[in-house]
Scaffold this active site. Structure first.
Site, PDB file in Angstrom:
ATOM      1  N   THR A   3       0.859  -1.178   0.000  1.00 20.66           N
ATOM      2  CA  THR A   3       0.000   0.000   0.000  1.00 20.66           C
ATOM      3  C   THR A   3       0.898   1.233   0.000  1.00 20.66           C
ATOM      4  O   THR A   3       2.081   1.152   0.373  1.00 20.66           O
ATOM      5  CB  THR A   3      -0.955   0.002   1.215  1.00 20.66           C
ATOM      6  OG1 THR A   3      -1.948   1.032   1.036  1.00 20.66           O
ATOM      7  CG2 THR A   3      -0.204   0.243   2.521  1.00 20.66           C
ATOM      8  N   THR A   4       0.346   2.344  -0.417  1.00 20.20           N
ATOM      9  CA  THR A   4       1.141   3.573  -0.551  1.00 20.20           C
ATOM     10  C   THR A   4       1.921   3.904   0.709  1.00 20.20           C
ATOM     11  O   THR A   4       3.110   4.250   0.661  1.00 20.20           O
ATOM     12  CB  THR A   4       0.225   4.756  -0.920  1.00 20.20           C
ATOM     13  OG1 THR A   4      -0.316   4.525  -2.220  1.00 20.20           O
ATOM     14  CG2 THR A   4       0.989   6.076  -0.910  1.00 20.20           C
ATOM     15  N   HIS A  12      20.106  31.588  39.482  1.00 19.22           N
ATOM     16  CA  HIS A  12      19.065  32.630  39.446  1.00 19.22           C
ATOM     17  C   HIS A  12      19.609  33.950  38.911  1.00 19.22           C
ATOM     18  O   HIS A  12      19.144  35.034  39.307  1.00 19.22           O
ATOM     19  CB  HIS A  12      18.434  32.829  40.829  1.00 19.22           C
ATOM     20  CG  HIS A  12      17.941  31.566  41.452  1.00 19.22           C
ATOM     21  ND1 HIS A  12      16.775  30.941  41.076  1.00 19.22           N
ATOM     22  CD2 HIS A  12      18.493  30.782  42.419  1.00 19.22           C
ATOM     23  CE1 HIS A  12      16.614  29.835  41.784  1.00 19.22           C
ATOM     24  NE2 HIS A  12      17.648  29.706  42.599  1.00 19.22           N
ATOM     25  N   SER A  72      26.291  45.463  13.889  1.00 23.75           N
ATOM     26  CA  SER A  72      25.154  46.365  13.738  1.00 23.75           C
ATOM     27  C   SER A  72      25.335  47.219  12.493  1.00 23.75           C
ATOM     28  O   SER A  72      26.459  47.620  12.161  1.00 23.75           O
ATOM     29  CB  SER A  72      25.020  47.271  14.970  1.00 23.75           C
ATOM     30  OG  SER A  72      24.094  48.313  14.740  1.00 23.75           O
ATOM     31  N   LYS A  82      29.557  47.570  17.811  1.00 29.77           N
ATOM     32  CA  LYS A  82      28.941  46.345  18.305  1.00 29.77           C
ATOM     33  C   LYS A  82      29.684  45.086  17.861  1.00 29.77           C
ATOM     34  O   LYS A  82      30.045  44.934  16.701  1.00 29.77           O
ATOM     35  CB  LYS A  82      27.481  46.251  17.830  1.00 29.77           C
ATOM     36  CG  LYS A  82      26.565  47.342  18.378  1.00 29.77           C
ATOM     37  CD  LYS A  82      26.424  47.273  19.892  1.00 29.77           C
ATOM     38  CE  LYS A  82      25.650  46.058  20.375  1.00 29.77           C
ATOM     39  NZ  LYS A  82      24.231  46.060  19.932  1.00 29.77           N
ATOM     40  N   ARG A  83      29.904  44.175  18.825  1.00 30.44           N
ATOM     41  CA  ARG A  83      30.411  42.822  18.552  1.00 30.44           C
ATOM     42  C   ARG A  83      29.371  41.853  19.106  1.00 30.44           C
ATOM     43  O   ARG A  83      29.517  41.299  20.183  1.00 30.44           O
ATOM     44  CB  ARG A  83      31.782  42.615  19.197  1.00 30.44           C
ATOM     45  CG  ARG A  83      32.877  43.345  18.417  1.00 30.44           C
ATOM     46  CD  ARG A  83      34.219  43.378  19.135  1.00 30.44           C
ATOM     47  NE  ARG A  83      34.818  42.070  19.350  1.00 30.44           N
ATOM     48  CZ  ARG A  83      36.141  41.865  19.361  1.00 30.44           C
ATOM     49  NH1 ARG A  83      36.981  42.872  19.120  1.00 30.44           N
ATOM     50  NH2 ARG A  83      36.637  40.680  19.609  1.00 30.44           N
ATOM     51  N   ASN A  84      28.294  41.703  18.352  1.00 26.90           N
ATOM     52  CA  ASN A  84      27.157  40.910  18.800  1.00 26.90           C
ATOM     53  C   ASN A  84      27.394  39.414  18.603  1.00 26.90           C
ATOM     54  O   ASN A  84      28.041  39.009  17.636  1.00 26.90           O
ATOM     55  CB  ASN A  84      25.901  41.304  18.016  1.00 26.90           C
ATOM     56  CG  ASN A  84      25.466  42.731  18.296  1.00 26.90           C
ATOM     57  OD1 ASN A  84      25.782  43.291  19.330  1.00 26.90           O
ATOM     58  ND2 ASN A  84      24.731  43.316  17.371  1.00 26.90           N
TER      59      ASN A  84
END
Length: 457
Positions: A107-108, A155, A278, A284-286
């Site tokens: 069957t399929t 936390h 950016s 920026k060094r994201n």
């Protein structure tokens, strides 16, 4: 024209890996349909159910290059049936009467399920190899940094000193467990599917199980105990493991993002001149790659949940959820593979700012090891009394922004039992890392054989 991120010439380098994308390509899927049809014919010929010449002809013609993809694609739309056009096409190109034996007794869903399993078998091999390389990198970094002391955080706040190697060993141990899950799961979800219209093998019942065994063996798959047309727990398990793997990769990426914060700056995604953080802020060094990985994890985990929906099947066949598997299984495999590949590059180029770790270790001026002082004092006055005393001097230090050493030395009861040198030594963060180095050694000892076996293969 590509219209989905995985196939997009613009985005495919972010969302997947080239190797995994090939596994789930149209060419790969169609060939696996053909592989299943060929294996079925060969298995049936071996038990004398169809002529051997017919089986050889079917197997010889069951090649992607022998079929016309546009015809197959159009036929799926015209017939509203996913496989009938392929069956007819294969039948037509077979010489003699061999075409009349294509798809005999099947069957399929038998063919299509088996093809998907063959795809995830290849996908699992790729993911396993990627994870072993990733594990090796984690272990190497863990050993290298097993004495690199940094603040531990619970936390979101400073807790106790730990080492960077200890943190990475936790990552490695988790990856090792995922590799175990993948290996153990093979016998449950890498199963062939050949069961006939209602799963009873009524069409060839006199030799059904024998054909099924040979069919699965030819394809390198497990033989099921009973049909799994409506038993989709195997795919749900596989999807769960892939989602967990993606979760670990995403967790690691998210940890790097947090530790790269300007206020923390302890580790950093690799940087090279030309990488832009950016379009408007030149400084920026994201952690851009890690952010990609976290995004991929979210997509994978939400798509993987369709595996649980797919378990709700009706009667002996149900296509309403079956259809989802053709979509979510390729996506979660491709995106998880892409995430591993991206994060592998991050770890290989990881920048460790040890000077910032040391600076942050003393940020709270001794409070990070208040537990050590409490336990030492507890030997004289009891743990709870000691807790109350050290709580008082700790809160005083916190509120007055003074070193804990100063407020502790001012407390009479502490000084009754300890001299200044003892207090000072108990508040040295570098002397209170517990079993960090031993834990790294334990993890390295447990999982390094897996890495060595991978390297020697």
């Amino acid at each position: 024209m590509a219209s989905f991120v995985i196939d997009s010439e613009l985005y495919k380098g972010i969302y997947g890996s080239e190797e995994m994308n090939k596994v789930f390509s149209d060419e790969s899927l169609l060939q696996k349909w053909l592989d299943a049809e060929a294996a079925l014919a060969i298995a049936e010929a071996e038990v004398g159910l169809i002529p051997e010449e017919a089986a050889r002809e079917i197997a010889q013609k069951a090649k992607f290059d022998n079929l016309d993809m546009p015809t197959i694609s159009k036929g799926i739309v015209d017939t509203s049936h996913p496989l009938i056009t392929l069956i007819r096409s294969l039948e037509k190109i077979c010489d003699g009467d061999a075409g009349g034996y294509v798809h005999w007794g099947a069957t399929t869903q038998d063919i299509m399920d088996t093809a998907v399993v063959l795809q995830i078998k290849e996908a699992q091999d790729i993911v396993s190899a990627q994870l072993k390389t990733f594990l090796e990198t984690c272990l190497t970094l863990a050993v290298k940094h097993k004495e690199t002391i940094m603040p531990g955080r619970t936390h979101g706040q400073h807790a106790l000193p730990v080492t960077l190697g200890y943190k990475m060993a936790i990552w490695a141990d988790e990856i090792g467990r995922h590799l175990e899950r993948l290996e153990e799961g093979k016998k449950r979800y890498l199963m062939g599917q050949f069961a006939g219209a209602a799963g009873t093998l009524a069409s060839i019942s006199e030799s059904g199980l024998e054909v099924q065994e040979k069919y699965c063996r030819i394809l390198g798959l497990e033989q099921p105990t009973i049909t799994w047309h409506v038993g989709r727990d195997g795919f749900a398990e596989f999807a769960s493991i892939i989602a967990m793997i993606s979760g670990t990769i995403g967790k690691i990426a998210n940890e790097i993002i947090n530790l790269q914060r300007s206020e923390i700056g302890e580790i950093e995604e690799g940087f090279a001149m030309g990488k832009v953080g950016s379009s408007t802020m030149p400084h920026k060094r994201n952690p851009m790659v890690c952010e990609y990985v976290v995004g991929l994890t979210r997509i994978v985990q939400r798509n993987a949940s369709l595996g649980f929906d797919g378990m709700m099947q009706e009667h002996e066949r149900d296509m309403t959820f079956w259809l989802t598997e053709w979509s979510y299984l390729p996506q979660i495999c491709m995106m998880t593979s892409g995430g591993i590949q991206q994060l592998q590059g991050v770890l290989e180029g990881l920048i460790v700012h040890q000077e910032n770790m040391t600076k942050n270790l003393y940020l709270l001026q001794g409070l990070i090891v208040s537990e050590n002082l409490m336990l030492k004092l507890g030997k004289y006055v009891g743990r709870q009394v000691a807790h109350d005393i050290i709580y008082d001097v700790s809160m005083k230090a916190f509120e007055e922004k003074r070193p804990l050493l100063e407020t502790a030395l001012e407390h009479k009861e502490i000084m009754i039992h300890m001299d200044e040198e003892e207090v000072r030594s108990h508040l040295n963060p570098k002397s209170y890392i517990g079993l960090c180095t031993q834990f790294v050694d334990r993890v390295e000892k447990k999982w390094s054989p897996l890495v060595i076996n991978q390297t020697n293969r």
